[in-house]
Design a protein around this motif. Structure first.
Motif, PDB file in Angstrom:
ATOM      1  N   UNK A 398       0.731  -1.454  -0.217  1.00 34.99           N
ATOM      2  CA  UNK A 398      -0.098   0.279   0.039  1.00 34.99           C
ATOM      3  C   UNK A 398       0.696   1.533  -0.237  1.00 34.99           C
ATOM      4  N   UNK A 399       0.231   2.483  -1.102  1.00 35.32           N
ATOM      5  CA  UNK A 399       1.369   3.412  -0.656  1.00 35.32           C
ATOM      6  C   UNK A 399      -0.012   4.712  -1.409  1.00 35.32           C
ATOM      7  N   UNK A 400       0.444   5.893  -1.116  1.00 33.49           N
ATOM      8  CA  UNK A 400      -0.127   6.880  -1.302  1.00 33.49           C
ATOM      9  C   UNK A 400       0.449   8.076  -2.261  1.00 33.49           C
ATOM     10  N   UNK A 401       0.366   8.612  -3.068  1.00 30.02           N
ATOM     11  CA  UNK A 401      -0.136   9.345  -4.095  1.00 30.02           C
ATOM     12  C   UNK A 401      -0.847  10.852  -3.648  1.00 30.02           C
ATOM     13  N   UNK A 424      -8.399  -9.260   0.625  1.00 30.50           N
ATOM     14  CA  UNK A 424      -9.639  -8.315   0.869  1.00 30.50           C
ATOM     15  C   UNK A 424      -9.421  -7.587   2.054  1.00 30.50           C
ATOM     16  N   UNK A 425      -8.992  -7.855   2.658  1.00 34.17           N
ATOM     17  CA  UNK A 425      -9.101  -7.877   4.164  1.00 34.17           C
ATOM     18  C   UNK A 425      -7.969  -6.716   3.979  1.00 34.17           C
ATOM     19  N   UNK A 426      -7.117  -6.780   2.305  1.00 35.23           N
ATOM     20  CA  UNK A 426      -5.546  -5.836   2.691  1.00 35.23           C
ATOM     21  C   UNK A 426      -6.189  -4.766   1.991  1.00 35.23           C
ATOM     22  N   UNK A 456     -16.370  -7.246  -5.051  1.00 30.87           N
ATOM     23  CA  UNK A 456     -16.101  -7.099  -3.619  1.00 30.87           C
ATOM     24  C   UNK A 456     -15.555  -5.850  -3.333  1.00 30.87           C
ATOM     25  N   UNK A 457     -14.579  -5.648  -3.185  1.00 28.93           N
ATOM     26  CA  UNK A 457     -13.575  -4.360  -3.169  1.00 28.93           C
ATOM     27  C   UNK A 457     -13.719  -3.726  -3.020  1.00 28.93           C
ATOM     28  N   UNK A 458     -14.193  -3.385  -4.684  1.00 29.15           N
ATOM     29  CA  UNK A 458     -14.429  -2.656  -5.414  1.00 29.15           C
ATOM     30  C   UNK A 458     -15.708  -1.829  -5.564  1.00 29.15           C
ATOM     31  N   UNK A 459     -16.665  -2.846  -5.392  1.00 28.53           N
ATOM     32  CA  UNK A 459     -18.150  -2.422  -4.848  1.00 28.53           C
ATOM     33  C   UNK A 459     -18.416  -0.993  -3.617  1.00 28.53           C
ATOM     34  N   UNK A 460     -17.497  -2.032  -2.659  1.00 27.06           N
ATOM     35  CA  UNK A 460     -17.511  -1.565  -1.076  1.00 27.06           C
ATOM     36  C   UNK A 460     -17.148  -0.071  -1.486  1.00 27.06           C
TER      37      UNK A 460
END
Length: 493
Positions: A398-401, A424-426, A456-460
């Protein structure tokens, strides 16, 4: 059959005069080793010994021509008898014969569909455990013949082992187990002593097998009774035969046609059912003995079947006098040579997971006396350990721009049913970033569970007003997504 296949098939039958003599003698040894086990498993199945012996003769003849593994001995023994016992006790012999016919048909279909590829899921650790468990079972099967007997029996076994191991230092023209049988039989006849003989194991057939269909009504009710047993007999027989073929492949450093072996076994069992016999499978102990003493071609398999017929009828009075001690000595030798002694050293050298799989296969097989059960447990354990191993190789960095207010998720590894939940938990659904990018360039989606987890991840994230972009799908993963989660491919992403 094309020219190349025909040439190979002919070579499997005829190599040289020396090879033919070696095959015949090794096949004869295999016959003697086969008789007590077939009789013993006939009792396990609750049938008369001649039913098992008839079946072994028919199976041996048919498999010699139709099988896919030269030098392999098959007969009416093994875990198949354990499956058959319940049917015989509940419904009788005629239902067993009908189940044998159906099991043969199922095995033929299995071979024609080339489902032998399933053997690729059997790891080396499972095969080693199978062989070691077999060696232990072969030895343990001899123990009852050594309990409550006179000292003469122990002396005969010791003499038999001495002949088996010392004669090859002088000559290998005749297999030493065959010499062991002849010498010990001659001694017991010349000097009568209180030892068990083959006649004490059960009634030997006094006539040839005859053709006869099962005396049953061919109705739906009959099919519903025999079908579950037929499926179990077919599956267990195939598993043991495939494992036996693999063992011979390793011993001889040659390849076998597993699909053809399956079809051949089906034909052999179908024929056995037509002649009043029970279904059979590859017999590892007898096959290993055959190979150890020079059997390499189909002639050794045929010799074992033909000699069994000769033993059953014309030589019946003589074979009945063979001391059981001679057979015990042969099987002790087979168990010692079958056990993979190097695997004990490998326990310290190989990964612990491999050792656990091997030991579990051995323990389950020995406790249940069911080779197929041990293999199934070993395969399942191998699959579970593999799934855990692959799961650990999956990661989400995980990173942030800050410039674009985008959370970057870089996925690596294999995403499938065992790693989908971890995947999914990540993802942080409470993230304050307004954009997210999921990069799957270094990942692979294997199944619909993985696709569902991604969906599921994208929908949430969408429900949390996060704009999501999925990039880097490879061709195979993209195909799964297009088929099962097309919304993930929308340009809006």
């Amino acid at each position: 059959m094309n020219t190349l296949s025909f040439s190979r098939y002919r070579a499997e039958w005829f190599t040289s005069f020396t090879g033919a003599r070696r095959d015949v003698l090794a096949g004869m040894v295999g016959t003697f080793a086969l008789i007590p086990e077939v009789i013993a498993f006939s009792f396990v199945a609750g049938i008369d010994p001649q039913v098992g012996l008839f079946a072994s003769f028919v199976i041996g003849i048919v498999i010699a021509f139709a099988g896919g593994r030269p030098a392999m001995i098959s007969g009416a023994a093994g875990s198949v008898a354990l499956v058959a016992a319940a049917l015989v006790h509940a419904h009788g012999l005629q239902y067993l014969l009908a189940a044998t016919l159906l099991a043969g048909v199922l095995q033929i279909v299995f071979g024609l569909l080339k489902l032998d590829v399933l053997m690729r899921f059997v790891s080396r650790s499972v095969r080693t455990g199978f062989v070691n468990a077999l060696a232990i079972l072969i030895f343990s099967a001899q123990v009852p013949q050594m309990l409550g007997v006179s000292w003469h029996t122990y002396a005969m076994i010791a003499l038999g082992l001495a002949i088996i191991y010392l004669v090859p230092r002088v000559t290998t023209a005749i297999p030493s187990p065959l010499i062991c049988i002849v010498v010990l039989t001659a001694i017991s006849i010349a000097f009568p002593m209180p030892v068990h003989v083959v006649a004490d194991l059960g009634k030997l057939p006094a006539s040839l097998p005859t053709f006869a269909l099962p005396n049953l009504p061919f109705t739906w009710d009959t099919l519903t009774i025999i079908a579950p047993y037929a499926v179990a007999m077919a599956a267990v027989g195939l598993l043991e035969s495939m494992m036996t073929a693999t063992v011979v492949d390793d011993l001889t450093e040659t390849k076998s046609d597993k699909a053809r072996e399956s079809t051949g076994l089906g034909l052999a069992n179908f024929a056995a059912g037509l002649f009043g016999g029970i279904a059979g499978c590859g017999m590892v102990g007898q096959t290993v003995g055959n190979v150890r003493y020079g059997g390499r071609g189909r002639l050794s398999t045929l010799a074992a079947g033909v000699f069994l017929l000769v033993v059953m009828v014309p030589l019946r009075p003589w074979i009945a006098q063979v001391p059981v001690a001679a057979l015990v000595a042969i099987m002790i030798m087979v168990s010692i040579s079958t056990f993979s002694w190097g695997s004990l050293r490998d326990l310290a050298r190989h990964p612990k997971v491999s050792g656990v799989v091997m030991l579990a296969t051995v323990v389950v097989t020995v406790l249940t006396h069911d080779l197929s059960m041990g293999v199934v447990v070993g395969v399942l354990l191998s699959g579970v350990f593999f799934a855990f191993k692959v799961t650990r190789l999956m990661d989400v960095a995980v990173d942030y721009d800050e410039a674009s207010d985008t959370r970057l998720y870089d996925v690596t590894g294999q995403v499938f049913f065992a790693s989908a939940d971890i995947f999914a938990d990540r993802f942080d659904l409470a993230d304050t970033a307004r954009n997210a990018r999921i990069d799957l360039t270094r990942a692979h989606l294997w199944d619909i569970t993985a696709v569902g987890a991604l969906e599921d991840v994208v929908s949430k994230m969408r429900r949390h007003d996060i704009a999501v972009e999925v990039i880097g799908l490879n061709a195979a993963s993209a195909t799964l997504v297009d088929r099962h989660a097309p919304l993930l491919r929308e340009p809006a992403l």
